[in-house]
Design a protein around this motif. Structure first.
Motif, PDB file in Angstrom:
ATOM      1  N   VAL A  26      11.489   4.247  10.499  1.00 14.50           N
ATOM      2  CA  VAL A  26      10.134   2.963  10.571  1.00 14.50           C
ATOM      3  C   VAL A  26       9.862   2.447   9.140  1.00 14.50           C
ATOM      4  N   LEU A  27      10.179   1.412   9.075  1.00 15.87           N
ATOM      5  CA  LEU A  27       9.761   1.289   7.355  1.00 15.87           C
ATOM      6  C   LEU A  27       8.451  -0.062   7.882  1.00 15.87           C
ATOM      7  N   TYR A  28       7.291   0.271   6.742  1.00 11.94           N
ATOM      8  CA  TYR A  28       6.546  -0.940   6.710  1.00 11.94           C
ATOM      9  C   TYR A  28       6.161  -1.833   4.875  1.00 11.94           C
ATOM     10  N   GLU A  29       6.634  -2.766   5.211  1.00 12.79           N
ATOM     11  CA  GLU A  29       5.667  -3.540   3.371  1.00 12.79           C
ATOM     12  C   GLU A  29       5.199  -4.515   3.989  1.00 12.79           C
ATOM     13  N   MET A  30       4.039  -4.249   2.348  1.00 16.08           N
ATOM     14  CA  MET A  30       3.527  -5.374   2.464  1.00 16.08           C
ATOM     15  C   MET A  30       2.910  -6.089   1.589  1.00 16.08           C
ATOM     16  N   PRO A  31       2.802  -7.197   2.075  1.00 13.47           N
ATOM     17  CA  PRO A  31       3.182  -8.548   0.537  1.00 13.47           C
ATOM     18  C   PRO A  31       2.932  -8.822  -0.062  1.00 13.47           C
ATOM     19  N   ASP A  32       2.249  -6.974  -1.013  1.00 15.46           N
ATOM     20  CA  ASP A  32       2.081  -6.466  -2.440  1.00 15.46           C
ATOM     21  C   ASP A  32       2.712  -5.993  -2.732  1.00 15.46           C
ATOM     22  N   GLY A  33       4.125  -4.738  -2.103  1.00 16.35           N
ATOM     23  CA  GLY A  33       5.081  -4.324  -2.378  1.00 16.35           C
ATOM     24  C   GLY A  33       4.612  -3.303  -2.192  1.00 16.35           C
ATOM     25  N   ALA A  34       3.033  -2.823  -1.855  1.00 17.90           N
ATOM     26  CA  ALA A  34       3.321  -1.280  -0.844  1.00 17.90           C
ATOM     27  C   ALA A  34       4.047  -1.355   0.117  1.00 17.90           C
ATOM     28  N   ASP A  48       1.852   2.989  -3.276  1.00 14.08           N
ATOM     29  CA  ASP A  48       0.858   1.481  -3.269  1.00 14.08           C
ATOM     30  C   ASP A  48       1.160   0.587  -4.109  1.00 14.08           C
ATOM     31  N   ALA A  49       0.749  -0.797  -4.720  1.00 16.88           N
ATOM     32  CA  ALA A  49       1.598  -1.603  -5.328  1.00 16.88           C
ATOM     33  C   ALA A  49       1.686  -1.329  -6.205  1.00 16.88           C
ATOM     34  N   THR A  50       1.052  -0.122  -7.316  1.00 13.24           N
ATOM     35  CA  THR A  50       0.923  -0.770  -8.599  1.00 13.24           C
ATOM     36  C   THR A  50       1.606   1.061  -9.215  1.00 13.24           C
ATOM     37  N   PHE A  51       1.480   1.485  -8.169  1.00 15.85           N
ATOM     38  CA  PHE A  51       1.583   3.214  -8.702  1.00 15.85           C
ATOM     39  C   PHE A  51       3.245   3.439  -9.283  1.00 15.85           C
ATOM     40  N   THR A 110       5.461   1.737   3.390  1.00 16.76           N
ATOM     41  CA  THR A 110       5.303   3.355   4.114  1.00 16.76           C
ATOM     42  C   THR A 110       7.071   3.130   4.752  1.00 16.76           C
ATOM     43  N   PHE A 111       7.615   4.837   5.374  1.00 18.60           N
ATOM     44  CA  PHE A 111       8.300   4.703   5.381  1.00 18.60           C
ATOM     45  C   PHE A 111       8.325   6.262   6.513  1.00 18.60           C
ATOM     46  N   VAL A 112       8.489   6.379   7.047  1.00 19.59           N
ATOM     47  CA  VAL A 112       8.261   7.084   8.244  1.00 19.59           C
ATOM     48  C   VAL A 112       9.485   7.733   9.289  1.00 19.59           C
ATOM     49  N   GLY A 113      10.059   8.898   9.432  1.00 21.28           N
ATOM     50  CA  GLY A 113      11.160   9.252   9.918  1.00 21.28           C
ATOM     51  C   GLY A 113      11.607  10.727  10.379  1.00 21.28           C
ATOM     52  N   ALA A 114      12.009  10.943  10.777  1.00 23.68           N
ATOM     53  CA  ALA A 114      12.155  12.253  11.089  1.00 23.68           C
ATOM     54  C   ALA A 114      11.697  13.847  11.381  1.00 23.68           C
ATOM     55  N   SER A 115      12.046  13.381   9.758  1.00 25.90           N
ATOM     56  CA  SER A 115      11.401  14.136   9.485  1.00 25.90           C
ATOM     57  C   SER A 115      10.838  14.658   7.590  1.00 25.90           C
ATOM     58  N   GLU A 116      10.863  13.196   8.140  1.00 27.83           N
ATOM     59  CA  GLU A 116      10.083  12.559   6.222  1.00 27.83           C
ATOM     60  C   GLU A 116       9.001  12.005   6.399  1.00 27.83           C
ATOM     61  N   ILE A 117       8.437  11.535   5.135  1.00 25.64           N
ATOM     62  CA  ILE A 117       7.849  10.479   4.730  1.00 25.64           C
ATOM     63  C   ILE A 117       7.388   9.508   3.666  1.00 25.64           C
ATOM     64  N   SER A 118       7.548   8.965   2.726  1.00 23.11           N
ATOM     65  CA  SER A 118       7.085   8.573   1.739  1.00 23.11           C
ATOM     66  C   SER A 118       6.064   6.877   2.085  1.00 23.11           C
ATOM     67  N   PHE A 119       5.553   7.147   0.579  1.00 28.91           N
ATOM     68  CA  PHE A 119       4.431   5.926   0.932  1.00 28.91           C
ATOM     69  C   PHE A 119       4.003   5.895  -0.597  1.00 28.91           C
ATOM     70  N   GLU A 162      -9.289   7.651  -6.169  1.00 34.48           N
ATOM     71  CA  GLU A 162     -11.089   7.819  -5.512  1.00 34.48           C
ATOM     72  C   GLU A 162     -11.191   7.095  -4.502  1.00 34.48           C
ATOM     73  N   GLU A 163      -9.547   5.650  -3.973  1.00 39.05           N
ATOM     74  CA  GLU A 163      -9.670   4.959  -3.017  1.00 39.05           C
ATOM     75  C   GLU A 163      -9.169   5.266  -2.254  1.00 39.05           C
ATOM     76  N   GLY A 164      -8.367   6.147  -2.393  1.00 43.31           N
ATOM     77  CA  GLY A 164      -7.380   6.943  -1.679  1.00 43.31           C
ATOM     78  C   GLY A 164      -6.087   7.381  -2.024  1.00 43.31           C
ATOM     79  N   ILE A 165      -4.613   7.861  -0.941  1.00 42.50           N
ATOM     80  CA  ILE A 165      -3.857   8.093  -1.375  1.00 42.50           C
ATOM     81  C   ILE A 165      -3.006   7.072  -1.701  1.00 42.50           C
ATOM     82  N   ARG A 166      -2.558   6.891  -2.806  1.00 44.86           N
ATOM     83  CA  ARG A 166      -1.661   6.315  -4.042  1.00 44.86           C
ATOM     84  C   ARG A 166      -0.235   5.893  -4.527  1.00 44.86           C
TER      85      ARG A 166
END
Length: 409
Positions: free
Chosen positions: A134-142, A155-158, A144-153, A312-316
């Motif tokens: 599953v791939l989630y995309e936000m309008p600002d460019g962030a 944020d918009a600026t990183f 998230t990808f979630v798969g069988a044995s992997e994940i990735s995320f 401080e705001e969370g995971i980037r």
């Protein structure tokens, strides 16, 4: 984003070449002594009691100091798990997509409300079933990808802002580790809590985690790392003779834009590296979180890791791959683990008469599971008990000896 991805891809190729040049001398491809003479093998006997794993743990030295041949030196702490890994296991992916919404909520927060499911695909999973990616995309460019044995995320600026600071290690080999220290006004414990929230959202428990280590990225050190990165990359690109479709020129402009960025307290973060357990035995991973390649210049060992960058705001940014649990037993028997001295002797026999370009020093020896590709297994990968000898000069690489067969992996 496309330009940055190209820049990172181009950089990865450059670093891979450099890493290969560095690693070939210790990958079993090193030349024999020029005069054709082999050093007499130095074999060891530590008097280890192999009658049971408990006896083995009690009689295995905590520290080893040896010289094997002309250029392999061991000055190493020895780490053994409380439980013996007495069999190889099929490596079973967790299937994280079943918990995709919970994972995305931790990573995207309220932004998940505006995210779109850009793709949702059923894939072949473990050779015996199916799972979704599953791939989630936000309008600002962030995204998230979630798969069988992997994940990735990220944020918009990183990706644009932090490449080159030491926070781009998932894409690059050319990074030095930061240190385990505290940032002003933002504790490592607070940062690690974000990662624990993610781990629990993935459906894992505390017992599945061997360790969580945080490395601080203060603004001043990020600035120094970025300046070194910019200088090195500009030199690499400017030395290139060919520029297909102007891509190198494009990459140079990206590097110059990065050079103009100045980091402040709001940019500071922790790089957090998670080391996992499989049935109570650590799953071999990178040591300091800088890189994830676990073999000596080849693909014989899979990189199994989860790494997050937390402000401080969370995971980037977070990336994890080859996250396995143990499946069915596929080889071995109770109390079958070879003692440490047999593993050391296996290295002596393999490398004792090889002259490396530069001396290699081993600074840590651990009994762990290594994930090894195996096409004829039920899942395509196997978790093999191994004695892992860490290369002090390049901590994410090392020698591995199968702890059931005494074969060098």
């Amino acid at each position: 984003m496309g330009n940055v991805r190209f820049c990172w891809q181009l950089l990865s190729k450059l670093c891979a070449c450099a890493a290969l040049v560095t690693l070939l001398p210790v990958a079993g491809c090193a030349p024999e002594r020029i005069d054709g003479a082999a050093d007499s093998l130095h074999l060891v006997d530590y008097g280890i009691d192999g009658s049971s794993y408990a006896a083995m743990r009690n009689t295995t030295p905590n520290y080893v100091s040896e010289t094997l041949g002309s250029s392999l030196k061991i000055e190493a702490q020895v780490v053994l798990p409380e439980k013996a890994p007495t069999t190889s296991l099929s490596a079973v992916a967790y299937g994280f997509a079943d918990r995709a919404d919970a994972i995305a909520e931790v990573l995207m927060g309220k932004g998940l409300e505006s995210a779109e499911v850009a793709s949702k695909e059923e894939i072949s999973f473990d050779g015996s079933g199916h799972a979704e990616e599953v791939l989630y995309e936000m309008p600002d460019g962030a995204s998230t990808f979630v798969g069988a044995s992997e994940i990735s995320f990220h944020d918009a600026t990183f990706p644009d802002r932090y490449v080159g600071t030491g926070a781009d290690a998932p894409e690059s080999d050319c990074i030095a580790p930061f240190e385990q220290e505290e940032l002003d006004g933002f504790s490592s414990q607070s940062a690690m809590q974000w990662v624990w929230d993610l781990i629990f959202a993935m459906g894992l428990k505390e017992d599945d985690v061997a360790s969580v280590v945080a490395y601080a990225l203060p603004a001043s050190k990020m600035e120094v790392a970025k300046d070194d990165y910019v200088s090195t990359r500009l030199g690499d690109y400017q030395d290139m003779d060919e520029d297909p479709e102007g891509l190198v020129s494009q990459a140079i402009e990206e590097i110059k834009a990065l050079d103009a960025i100045e980091y402040g307290p709001e940019d500071e973060m922790y790089s957090i590296h998670v080391h996992f357990n499989v049935n109570g035995v650590p799953l071999a991973s990178s040591s300091d979180g800088t890189r994830y390649y676990n073999s000596l210049g080849n693909d014989s060992i899979l990189g199994c890791y989860l790494r997050a960058y937390v402000g401080e705001e969370g995971i980037r940014w977070v990336t994890g791959q080859s996250l396995f649990r143990g499946g069915s037993d596929i080889g071995g028997s109770d109390n079958a683990v070879i003692p440490l001295d047999e593993a050391v002797n296996a290295l002596a026999k393999r490398y004792g008469s090889v002259a490396f370009t530069e001396p290699v020093e081993i600074d840590r020896i651990a009994l762990e599971y290594c994930a090894v590709p195996q096409l004829d297994s039920e899942t395509g990968a196997t978790l093999v008990p191994a004695w892992v000898f860490r290369n002090a000069g390049d901590p994410d690489y090392g020698f591995r000896v199968n702890a059931l067969t005494a074969e060098v992996i």
